[in-house]
Write a protein that holds these residues in place. Structure first.
Motif, PDB file in Angstrom:
ATOM      1  N   LEU A 197      11.039  -2.321 -39.060  1.00 19.30           N
ATOM      2  CA  LEU A 197      10.565  -2.035 -37.699  1.00 19.30           C
ATOM      3  C   LEU A 197      10.068  -3.291 -36.989  1.00 19.30           C
ATOM      4  O   LEU A 197       9.612  -3.219 -35.842  1.00 19.30           O
ATOM      5  CB  LEU A 197       9.443  -0.994 -37.732  1.00 19.30           C
ATOM      6  N   GLU A 198      10.115  -4.439 -37.690  1.00 19.06           N
ATOM      7  CA  GLU A 198       9.734  -5.735 -37.128  1.00 19.06           C
ATOM      8  C   GLU A 198       8.258  -5.785 -36.733  1.00 19.06           C
ATOM      9  O   GLU A 198       7.889  -6.310 -35.670  1.00 19.06           O
ATOM     10  CB  GLU A 198      10.631  -6.086 -35.937  1.00 19.06           C
ATOM     11  N   ILE A 199       7.403  -5.247 -37.606  1.00 19.32           N
ATOM     12  CA  ILE A 199       5.956  -5.297 -37.391  1.00 19.32           C
ATOM     13  C   ILE A 199       5.263  -5.662 -38.701  1.00 19.32           C
ATOM     14  O   ILE A 199       5.868  -5.633 -39.773  1.00 19.32           O
ATOM     15  CB  ILE A 199       5.408  -3.928 -36.900  1.00 19.32           C
ATOM     16  N   ASP A 200       3.985  -6.014 -38.607  1.00 18.42           N
ATOM     17  CA  ASP A 200       3.179  -6.302 -39.790  1.00 18.42           C
ATOM     18  C   ASP A 200       2.560  -5.021 -40.317  1.00 18.42           C
ATOM     19  O   ASP A 200       2.406  -4.032 -39.582  1.00 18.42           O
ATOM     20  CB  ASP A 200       2.065  -7.304 -39.450  1.00 18.42           C
ATOM     21  N   LYS A 201       2.166  -5.061 -41.577  1.00 16.10           N
ATOM     22  CA  LYS A 201       1.549  -3.885 -42.195  1.00 16.10           C
ATOM     23  C   LYS A 201       0.219  -3.534 -41.542  1.00 16.10           C
ATOM     24  O   LYS A 201      -0.262  -2.399 -41.643  1.00 16.10           O
ATOM     25  CB  LYS A 201       1.353  -4.138 -43.695  1.00 16.10           C
ATOM     26  N   SER A 202      -0.393  -4.522 -40.880  1.00 11.23           N
ATOM     27  CA  SER A 202      -1.689  -4.308 -40.223  1.00 11.23           C
ATOM     28  C   SER A 202      -1.557  -3.656 -38.846  1.00 11.23           C
ATOM     29  O   SER A 202      -2.560  -3.399 -38.178  1.00 11.23           O
ATOM     30  CB  SER A 202      -2.416  -5.650 -40.066  1.00 11.23           C
ATOM     31  N   ALA A 203      -0.346  -3.371 -38.409  1.00 11.34           N
ATOM     32  CA  ALA A 203      -0.126  -2.782 -37.080  1.00 11.34           C
ATOM     33  C   ALA A 203      -0.812  -1.427 -36.963  1.00 11.34           C
ATOM     34  O   ALA A 203      -0.909  -0.670 -37.937  1.00 11.34           O
ATOM     35  CB  ALA A 203       1.373  -2.631 -36.826  1.00 11.34           C
ATOM     36  N   SER A 204      -1.318  -1.128 -35.771  1.00  9.04           N
ATOM     37  CA  SER A 204      -1.965   0.161 -35.519  1.00  9.04           C
ATOM     38  C   SER A 204      -0.907   1.256 -35.444  1.00  9.04           C
ATOM     39  O   SER A 204       0.296   0.977 -35.319  1.00  9.04           O
ATOM     40  CB  SER A 204      -2.745   0.111 -34.207  1.00  9.04           C
ATOM     41  N   ASN A 205      -1.359   2.506 -35.478  1.00  9.68           N
ATOM     42  CA  ASN A 205      -0.425   3.627 -35.380  1.00  9.68           C
ATOM     43  C   ASN A 205       0.348   3.593 -34.062  1.00  9.68           C
ATOM     44  O   ASN A 205       1.551   3.894 -34.024  1.00  9.68           O
ATOM     45  CB  ASN A 205      -1.170   4.952 -35.509  1.00  9.68           C
ATOM     46  N   ASP A 206      -0.350   3.235 -32.977  1.00  9.09           N
ATOM     47  CA  ASP A 206       0.318   3.149 -31.681  1.00  9.09           C
ATOM     48  C   ASP A 206       1.376   2.051 -31.686  1.00  9.09           C
ATOM     49  O   ASP A 206       2.458   2.210 -31.097  1.00  9.09           O
ATOM     50  CB  ASP A 206      -0.705   2.880 -30.572  1.00  9.09           C
ATOM     51  N   GLU A 207       1.090   0.939 -32.354  1.00  9.84           N
ATOM     52  CA  GLU A 207       2.052  -0.158 -32.449  1.00  9.84           C
ATOM     53  C   GLU A 207       3.256   0.243 -33.295  1.00  9.84           C
ATOM     54  O   GLU A 207       4.384  -0.166 -33.014  1.00  9.84           O
ATOM     55  CB  GLU A 207       1.374  -1.392 -33.034  1.00  9.84           C
ATOM     56  N   VAL A 208       3.016   1.051 -34.320  1.00  7.88           N
ATOM     57  CA  VAL A 208       4.116   1.550 -35.151  1.00  7.88           C
ATOM     58  C   VAL A 208       5.042   2.433 -34.312  1.00  7.88           C
ATOM     59  O   VAL A 208       6.277   2.286 -34.371  1.00  7.88           O
ATOM     60  CB  VAL A 208       3.577   2.346 -36.356  1.00  7.88           C
ATOM     61  N   LYS A 209       4.456   3.325 -33.526  1.00  8.30           N
ATOM     62  CA  LYS A 209       5.245   4.221 -32.676  1.00  8.30           C
ATOM     63  C   LYS A 209       6.049   3.434 -31.641  1.00  8.30           C
ATOM     64  O   LYS A 209       7.233   3.712 -31.398  1.00  8.30           O
ATOM     65  CB  LYS A 209       4.337   5.231 -31.977  1.00  8.30           C
ATOM     66  N   LYS A 210       5.406   2.437 -31.054  1.00  9.55           N
ATOM     67  CA  LYS A 210       6.075   1.617 -30.052  1.00  9.55           C
ATOM     68  C   LYS A 210       7.231   0.838 -30.690  1.00  9.55           C
ATOM     69  O   LYS A 210       8.324   0.730 -30.109  1.00  9.55           O
ATOM     70  CB  LYS A 210       5.074   0.651 -29.414  1.00  9.55           C
ATOM     71  N   ALA A 211       6.996   0.294 -31.892  1.00  9.87           N
ATOM     72  CA  ALA A 211       8.032  -0.464 -32.592  1.00  9.87           C
ATOM     73  C   ALA A 211       9.222   0.430 -32.917  1.00  9.87           C
ATOM     74  O   ALA A 211      10.373   0.012 -32.793  1.00  9.87           O
ATOM     75  CB  ALA A 211       7.460  -1.072 -33.874  1.00  9.87           C
ATOM     76  N   PHE A 212       8.943   1.657 -33.319  1.00  8.78           N
ATOM     77  CA  PHE A 212      10.018   2.598 -33.637  1.00  8.78           C
ATOM     78  C   PHE A 212      10.874   2.868 -32.410  1.00  8.78           C
ATOM     79  O   PHE A 212      12.113   2.839 -32.482  1.00  8.78           O
ATOM     80  CB  PHE A 212       9.435   3.901 -34.172  1.00  8.78           C
ATOM     81  N   ARG A 213      10.243   3.104 -31.265  1.00 10.46           N
ATOM     82  CA  ARG A 213      10.991   3.362 -30.034  1.00 10.46           C
ATOM     83  C   ARG A 213      11.852   2.157 -29.652  1.00 10.46           C
ATOM     84  O   ARG A 213      13.001   2.302 -29.218  1.00 10.46           O
ATOM     85  CB  ARG A 213      10.023   3.711 -28.889  1.00 10.46           C
ATOM     86  N   THR A 214      11.293   0.961 -29.837  1.00 11.43           N
ATOM     87  CA  THR A 214      12.042  -0.265 -29.529  1.00 11.43           C
ATOM     88  C   THR A 214      13.264  -0.415 -30.429  1.00 11.43           C
ATOM     89  O   THR A 214      14.360  -0.767 -29.967  1.00 11.43           O
ATOM     90  CB  THR A 214      11.129  -1.503 -29.698  1.00 11.43           C
ATOM     91  N   GLN A 248       8.736   6.929 -43.555  1.00 12.65           N
ATOM     92  CA  GLN A 248       7.970   6.465 -44.715  1.00 12.65           C
ATOM     93  C   GLN A 248       6.579   6.025 -44.304  1.00 12.65           C
ATOM     94  O   GLN A 248       5.573   6.368 -44.958  1.00 12.65           O
ATOM     95  CB  GLN A 248       8.701   5.299 -45.390  1.00 12.65           C
ATOM     96  N   ILE A 249       6.480   5.286 -43.208  1.00 12.04           N
ATOM     97  CA  ILE A 249       5.174   4.832 -42.718  1.00 12.04           C
ATOM     98  C   ILE A 249       4.344   6.015 -42.267  1.00 12.04           C
ATOM     99  O   ILE A 249       3.127   6.079 -42.530  1.00 12.04           O
ATOM    100  CB  ILE A 249       5.361   3.817 -41.569  1.00 12.04           C
ATOM    101  N   GLN A 250       4.968   6.969 -41.580  1.00 14.10           N
ATOM    102  CA  GLN A 250       4.257   8.167 -41.161  1.00 14.10           C
ATOM    103  C   GLN A 250       3.644   8.896 -42.357  1.00 14.10           C
ATOM    104  O   GLN A 250       2.474   9.316 -42.321  1.00 14.10           O
ATOM    105  CB  GLN A 250       5.203   9.125 -40.436  1.00 14.10           C
ATOM    106  N   LYS A 251       4.436   9.005 -43.430  1.00 10.78           N
ATOM    107  CA  LYS A 251       3.970   9.703 -44.623  1.00 10.78           C
ATOM    108  C   LYS A 251       2.819   8.951 -45.266  1.00 10.78           C
ATOM    109  O   LYS A 251       1.817   9.544 -45.693  1.00 10.78           O
ATOM    110  CB  LYS A 251       5.120   9.855 -45.599  1.00 10.78           C
ATOM    111  N   GLU A 252       2.950   7.632 -45.374  1.00  9.73           N
ATOM    112  CA  GLU A 252       1.903   6.821 -46.002  1.00  9.73           C
ATOM    113  C   GLU A 252       0.598   6.895 -45.243  1.00  9.73           C
ATOM    114  O   GLU A 252      -0.495   6.897 -45.830  1.00  9.73           O
ATOM    115  CB  GLU A 252       2.365   5.353 -46.095  1.00  9.73           C
ATOM    116  N   ARG A 253       0.691   6.964 -43.917  1.00  6.72           N
ATOM    117  CA  ARG A 253      -0.509   6.934 -43.069  1.00  6.72           C
ATOM    118  C   ARG A 253      -1.002   8.320 -42.680  1.00  6.72           C
ATOM    119  O   ARG A 253      -2.073   8.461 -42.079  1.00  6.72           O
ATOM    120  CB  ARG A 253      -0.219   6.130 -41.801  1.00  6.72           C
ATOM    121  N   GLY A 254      -0.194   9.327 -42.978  1.00  5.78           N
ATOM    122  CA  GLY A 254      -0.570  10.680 -42.576  1.00  5.78           C
ATOM    123  C   GLY A 254      -0.510  10.873 -41.073  1.00  5.78           C
ATOM    124  O   GLY A 254      -1.294  11.616 -40.503  1.00  5.78           O
TER     125      GLY A 254
END
Length: 255
Positions: A197-214, A248-254
């Protein structure tokens, strides 16, 4: 048939691989001219018919035969990268070409490659430079994905193969994040889902969602709707990898 004769003649009279490509290209123009003459009943002057076909063949795009030979040449570089030639990798490449271009055309490409190019030095720099101005960025990403698929066909992607693929990506002007994203679809590590997803593991949930859309926009199969079936299938595979990484990230983070 003339295009293959042209490739052989071009190789011996020109400069190795590129002489072969030019010979193949000119032979293709002659073949097109002859086919067009048959279809039109030889209407119009010979000079005018050849001029029209030749102009079509020399537009700023890669003719099918030219593109296939360049693609197969890059595949051969990856296959040889770890110092051994794997039958699984060869089969993967052949099956890909059959899916993309059909059995007859794929076999013709392999024959030309084996006759003219196989045992000669192949320059990844020249091939990539040539293709850069004739292919879109999305297509070059798919070529890189295909080459990673070859490397993985024998069970794992070795470090020498990763190094060669990284070099090819550089020649293709593929940025580091995109390279790492595709690499982590094949070389799995603990943080591969984030790399895809081209992000760091420290990314916030909102950043994860944004990265996924991108990433969905970047790798959506619709971007390669004008390409052959194998390329569209590869785009769908990348798209699935992005979706799986996000899940996978969604599952790990709930999430």
């Amino acid at each position: 048939m003339i295009k293959y004769i042209g490739a052989v003649v071009g190789y011996f009279l020109g400069r190795g691989f590129f002489g072969a490509v030019i010979g193949y290209f000119l032979g293709s123009a002659v073949d097109m001219f002859m086919d067009q003459g048959k279809k039109t009943g030889q209407s119009g002057s010979t000079g005018q018919r050849f001029k029209t076909v030749f102009e079509q063949a020399t537009q700023q795009s890669v003719s099918p035969g030219d593109f296939e030979l360049n693609l197969l040449s890059l595949a051969s570089i990856v296959i040889k990268a770890d110092g051994k030639v794997s039958q699984n990798e060869l089969d993967y490449a052949r099956q890909y070409f059959v899916r993309a271009y059909g059995k007859e055309r794929a076999n013709a490409t392999f024959r030309t490659f084996n006759t003219v190019i196989k045992d000669r030095e192949i320059s990844a720099t020249r091939i990539c430079t040539y293709l850069n101005s004739r292919t879109r960025y999305e297509v070059r990403l798919q070529i890189l994905h295909f080459l990673f698929g070859i490397a993985q066909a024998d069970g794992q992607v070795s470090q020498p193969e990763v190094n060669v693929l990284g070099t090819i990506a550089g020649y293709f002007r593929i940025n580091h994040q995109d390279f790492e994203s595709i690499k982590n679809m094949f070389v799995k590590k603990a943080d591969s889902a984030y790399k895809i997803l081209e992000i760091d593991k420290s990314a916030s949930n909102d950043e994860v969602k944004k990265a996924f859309r991108t990433m969905v926009k970047k790798y959506h199969p619709d971007k390669l709707m004008d390409m052959d079936e194998a390329y569209r299938a590869g785009a769908e595979e990348k798209f699935r990898n992005v979706q799986e990484a996000y899940e996978q990230i969604q599952k790990e983070r709930g999430m």
